[in-house]
Scaffold this motif. Structure first.
Motif, PDB file in Angstrom:
ATOM      1  N   LYS A 170       0.866  -1.185   0.000  1.00 40.11           N
ATOM      2  CA  LYS A 170       0.000   0.000   0.000  1.00 40.11           C
ATOM      3  C   LYS A 170       0.892   1.220   0.000  1.00 40.11           C
ATOM      4  O   LYS A 170       1.876   1.272   0.730  1.00 40.11           O
ATOM      5  CB  LYS A 170      -0.851   0.049   1.267  1.00 40.11           C
ATOM      6  N   VAL A 171       0.561   2.212  -0.798  1.00 39.16           N
ATOM      7  CA  VAL A 171       1.307   3.465  -0.809  1.00 39.16           C
ATOM      8  C   VAL A 171       0.428   4.519  -0.173  1.00 39.16           C
ATOM      9  O   VAL A 171      -0.735   4.687  -0.561  1.00 39.16           O
ATOM     10  CB  VAL A 171       1.675   3.871  -2.245  1.00 39.16           C
ATOM     11  N   TRP A 172       0.940   5.167   0.845  1.00 36.32           N
ATOM     12  CA  TRP A 172       0.187   6.169   1.590  1.00 36.32           C
ATOM     13  C   TRP A 172       0.775   7.543   1.333  1.00 36.32           C
ATOM     14  O   TRP A 172       1.974   7.726   1.267  1.00 36.32           O
ATOM     15  CB  TRP A 172       0.265   5.898   3.094  1.00 36.32           C
ATOM     16  N   ASP A 173      -0.126   8.512   1.246  1.00 35.71           N
ATOM     17  CA  ASP A 173       0.303   9.898   1.187  1.00 35.71           C
ATOM     18  C   ASP A 173      -0.007  10.494   2.553  1.00 35.71           C
ATOM     19  O   ASP A 173      -1.140  10.441   3.013  1.00 35.71           O
ATOM     20  CB  ASP A 173      -0.482  10.630   0.095  1.00 35.71           C
ATOM     21  N   LEU A 174       1.009  11.030   3.201  1.00 42.02           N
ATOM     22  CA  LEU A 174       0.801  11.450   4.580  1.00 42.02           C
ATOM     23  C   LEU A 174      -0.061  12.691   4.700  1.00 42.02           C
ATOM     24  O   LEU A 174      -0.521  13.026   5.781  1.00 42.02           O
ATOM     25  CB  LEU A 174       2.154  11.693   5.248  1.00 42.02           C
ATOM     26  N   GLU A 175      -0.268  13.367   3.596  1.00 37.87           N
ATOM     27  CA  GLU A 175      -1.147  14.531   3.686  1.00 37.87           C
ATOM     28  C   GLU A 175      -2.606  14.127   3.613  1.00 37.87           C
ATOM     29  O   GLU A 175      -3.489  14.871   4.000  1.00 37.87           O
ATOM     30  CB  GLU A 175      -0.811  15.512   2.554  1.00 37.87           C
ATOM     31  N   ARG A 176      -2.839  12.925   3.082  1.00 38.10           N
ATOM     32  CA  ARG A 176      -4.229  12.433   3.051  1.00 38.10           C
ATOM     33  C   ARG A 176      -4.226  11.052   3.671  1.00 38.10           C
ATOM     34  O   ARG A 176      -4.212  10.035   2.961  1.00 38.10           O
ATOM     35  CB  ARG A 176      -4.729  12.354   1.609  1.00 38.10           C
TER      36      ARG A 176
END
Lengths: 352, 382
Positions: free
Chosen positions: B151-157
């Motif tokens: 899973k790739v997460w964007d820390l702003e969302r």
């Protein structure tokens, strides 16, 4: 063709091989004829026909003659060696006290390549590592060993007897029949019943050939190749059966870090306090990466002499792999794996 | 202490909790640890650089604390508690613009902002084996684990991952293929991610395409792949497995280009040097090895008495000899003294002498850095 007659003395060979005199004489005759052209190049007054310098024994096509020539060559060499040795001994005697010290012959153990993982006894980091590893519970005298011995499925008589004898040698050991159960399922059950070791003897063609030694709560698993198993009745001059006393343990020559780990693995098989009244000793001797197991009973005749009597089974082990964690050959992480082509290329390099 | 840590170009974390620095030019290894608190609970499971200038190393320990080690001063400067033993080990630590990202095995990904006490939390699923940060887009992280797909997460969302990988199709027996992502890496200059699994597969995913399944799949060996490293520039990936086999795979066709020999134990950490074609590997056989990527030969081999967990390379040239002649003379003298005392280095509090030494070393360090930067530029030009 010009024949150059080279004097060949028949005395020397015939003295040594008296049985084959007739054949020899025939050969002599043949040889002088054939060697005529070859010996044109060099005329010497030696007993052997003179040969051109680029001649080698392997070029003689006749097997009997070749073997004969080779035998003669070896005899010559042996004679020269004896003469040299006699000369040296005479010189040594002549010099007396001023003689140079005897040279130590080179052996493979002498020439062993220095292993950088050899443990220095004063090394604190290694001592700390060993003090807090999986065997710390045993070495801090908190736990007594309890060993479960089993085999691969459907063992034959020799392996069964070997397991029984091992159980008599290792105190607090229990032999169980392996009813085709998976090791990964046996291990949690052993842990719940407080076993500290699982020893599985693998059998191939009615003979034990492998051993898996798994230290139980979460400890390393060692896989050995077992060879040269001698049961009690095959021993010559053996004593009576071993008693129930706890034996002493001798670990010889485990110098490297890997050797230390394996040595501790073996040491933790036996209870901490050996009972000296039993006068029994189990020895694990490491030489050239082979571990020899012997079980003896000793008696001190006087202060300087000991009599030993070998009891119990004897076998040799060779480490194939050391795996961190309990037995999991597919997904476990290996601390050391024997890789034949990388590790066995040098005859003087050992790992234990 | 300070001079020792400044010449170290490779940092290795061990299972005994000791941070080891290795200087390849001097061929010496140094232990940096807090003598008072050496215990198995301090086992180092993650290492990363604290800042872009590589002056601080962040060390993640099994008991949940993250320690900061300053390479210039040679001491541990700070300790932060970022979790505890029950949540599992650290599977990744990363740093972005003054905040620290940590991920543990239980799936808790936390962003600790400096200054404020509150943390942003994301639950990425259980059984996480690795968390990695995208080096070019530092607010993106990838996680993966056992039965936990990539899973790739964007820390702003942080509420939903921007990319979740889909499992491959059922195999030829129509059985579900199990998932066990053990290591993740972002391929530079593109959106692609390469993973290695515990079922000896190497997969490449491309989030920019609509396809959520892997774009490329390759297999190597029969044992779980534990570590992954990407050499700069080429289309290769280096993987290591639990048997100590390290292989270089080609990512265009998925074929094995070659293997590195020498390791006898399971590979725990692999890293490629950013500029020179060198690969550092560490594992359970207690050796740190540096291989050359061009001819796959062993360049350096260092015995570091404990089992090693992770390795960190500095971007400067690994074999650069330390700064001044004066510095060298001092080091030579110390070497002679330290021959006997090499094993354990204690971390002491700062004294006057130490302060004076530090000033000297910082000056030397600065000039050394300038030279290094020049050399880097020259290499880049080449």
């Amino acid at each position: 063709m010009d024949f150059v007659e080279v004097p060949v003395s028949e005395d020397v060979p015939s003295k040594k091989c008296k049985v084959k005199k007739e054949k020899k004489k025939q050969k002599r005759a043949e040889e002088t004829e054939d060697k005529g052209p070859e010996s044109e190049c060099a005329e010497t007054s030696s007993s052997r026909p003179a040969l051109p310098p680029t001649f080698s024994l392997s070029e003689i096509k006749n097997k009997q003659r070749r073997q004969l020539m080779f035998m003669k060559l070896k005899q010559e060499k042996r004679k020269q060696k004896l003469e040299l040795r006699k000369k040296r001994r005479k010189e040594r005697e002549a010099l007396g006290d001023k003689a140079p010290p005897k040279e130590v012959p080179k052996t493979i153990e002498n020439q062993r390549v220095y292993d950088e993982t050899t443990v220095d006894p004063e090394d604190e980091e290694v001592a700390y590592d060993e003090g807090t590893d999986e065997f710390s519970a045993y070495f801090n005298k908190l736990i007594n060993p309890k060993v479960l011995i089993t085999t691969s499925d459907r063992p034959r008589g020799r392996t069964v007897r070997f397991c029984e004898q091992l159980a008599s040698v290792i105190p607090n050991a229990h032999v169980y029949y392996r009813r085709g159960l998976a090791l990964k399922r046996i291990i949690p059950q052993c842990i719940s019943r407080d076993f500290t070791y699982l020893l599985v003897i693998n059998e191939d063609r009615k003979v034990p050939n492998g051993m898996i030694l798994c230290h139980l709560p979460d400890g390393p698993t060692a896989h050995f190749k077992v060879s040269s198993v001698r049961l009690r009745k095959e021993m010559k001059r053996k004593g009576k059966d071993p008693t129930e006393h706890y034996p002493e343990v001798i670990l010889n020559n485990f110098t490297t870090r890997l050797g230390h780990s394996i040595g501790r693995l073996f040491a933790a098989l036996f209870p901490h306090d050996p009972q000296f009244e039993g006068r029994q000793v189990a020895t694990f001797h490491n030489q050239r990466d082979f571990i020899f197991f012997r079980f003896h009973r000793y008696i001190f005749k006087n202060e300087k002499r000991v009599g030993i009597q070998e009891l119990g089974p004897r076998f040799t082990l060779k480490l194939r792999s050391l795996q961190k964690g309990t037995f999991d050959s597919k997904f476990g992480e290996y601390e050391w794996v024997h890789k034949r082509h990388e590790m066995d290329s040098n005859r003087r390099k050992f790992h234990l | 202490m300070a001079d020792k840590s400044q010449i170290c170009s490779v940092w290795v974390g061990s299972e005994t909790g000791i941070l080891k620095g290795v200087s390849l030019s001097k061929k010496r290894a140094f232990n940096f640890c807090d003598m008072s608190s050496v215990s198995r609970e301090q086992e180092i499971c993650a290492l990363t650089w604290g800042d872009q200038q590589e002056s601080e190393v962040l060390v993640g320990c099994v008991n949940g604390s993250v320690k900061t080690f300053s390479t210039e001063k040679g001491v541990f400067t700070e300790t932060r508690v970022c979790g505890d033993f029950s949540q599992g080990r650290f599977t990744g630590i990363a740093v972005t613009d003054r905040s620290l990202i940590t991920c543990v095995e239980s799936g808790l990904l936390k962003v600790w902002t400096e200054g404020s006490a509150d943390t942003a939390e994301i639950n990425v699923g259980g059984g996480v084996c690795r968390m990695r940060q995208n080096p070019s887009q530092r607010h993106r992280v990838a996680t993966g684990g056992k039965e936990n797909p990539l899973k790739v997460w964007d820390l702003e969302r942080p509420d939903k991952p921007i990319f979740t990988a889909k499992n491959v199709a059922n195999d030829w027996l129509d059985l579900r293929v199990p998932v066990w992502v053990r290591d993740v890496a972002f391929i530079p200059d593109s959106d692609r991610i390469v993973t290695c699994t515990g079922y000896h597969q190497v997969r490449v995913y491309d989030p920019s395409t609509p396809q959520r399944r892997p774009v490329l799949e390759a297999e190597f060996g029969e044992y779980p792949l534990t570590a992954l490293a990407l050499p700069t520039g080429h289309d290769h990936v280096v993987v290591g497995n639990t048997h100590g086999q390290i292989a270089v795979l080609d990512l265009r066709k998925g074929l094995v280009r070659g293997c590195m020999k020498g390791l006898a134990g399971g590979v725990r950490g692999l890293q490629c040097h950013p500029s020179s074609p060198l690969l550092a590997s560490c594992g359970l056989d207690r050796f740190l090895r540096i291989h050359s990527l061009e001819d796959r030969s062993t360049v350096h081999k260092v015995y570091l008495k404990s089992r090693l967990n992770c390795v960190l390379l500095s971007s400067r040239d690994l074999e650069l000899v330390g700064s001044d002649a004066a510095g060298e003379v001092e080091e030579v003298k110390e070497e002679e003294r330290d021959e006997v005392w090499d094993s354990m280095e204690t971390v002491r509090e700062k004294g006057e002498k130490r302060a004076a030494l530090e000033e000297e070393e910082e000056e030397c360090g600065e000039t050394g850095e300038k030279e290094e930067k020049k050399k880097k530029r020259k290499k880049a030009k080449k």
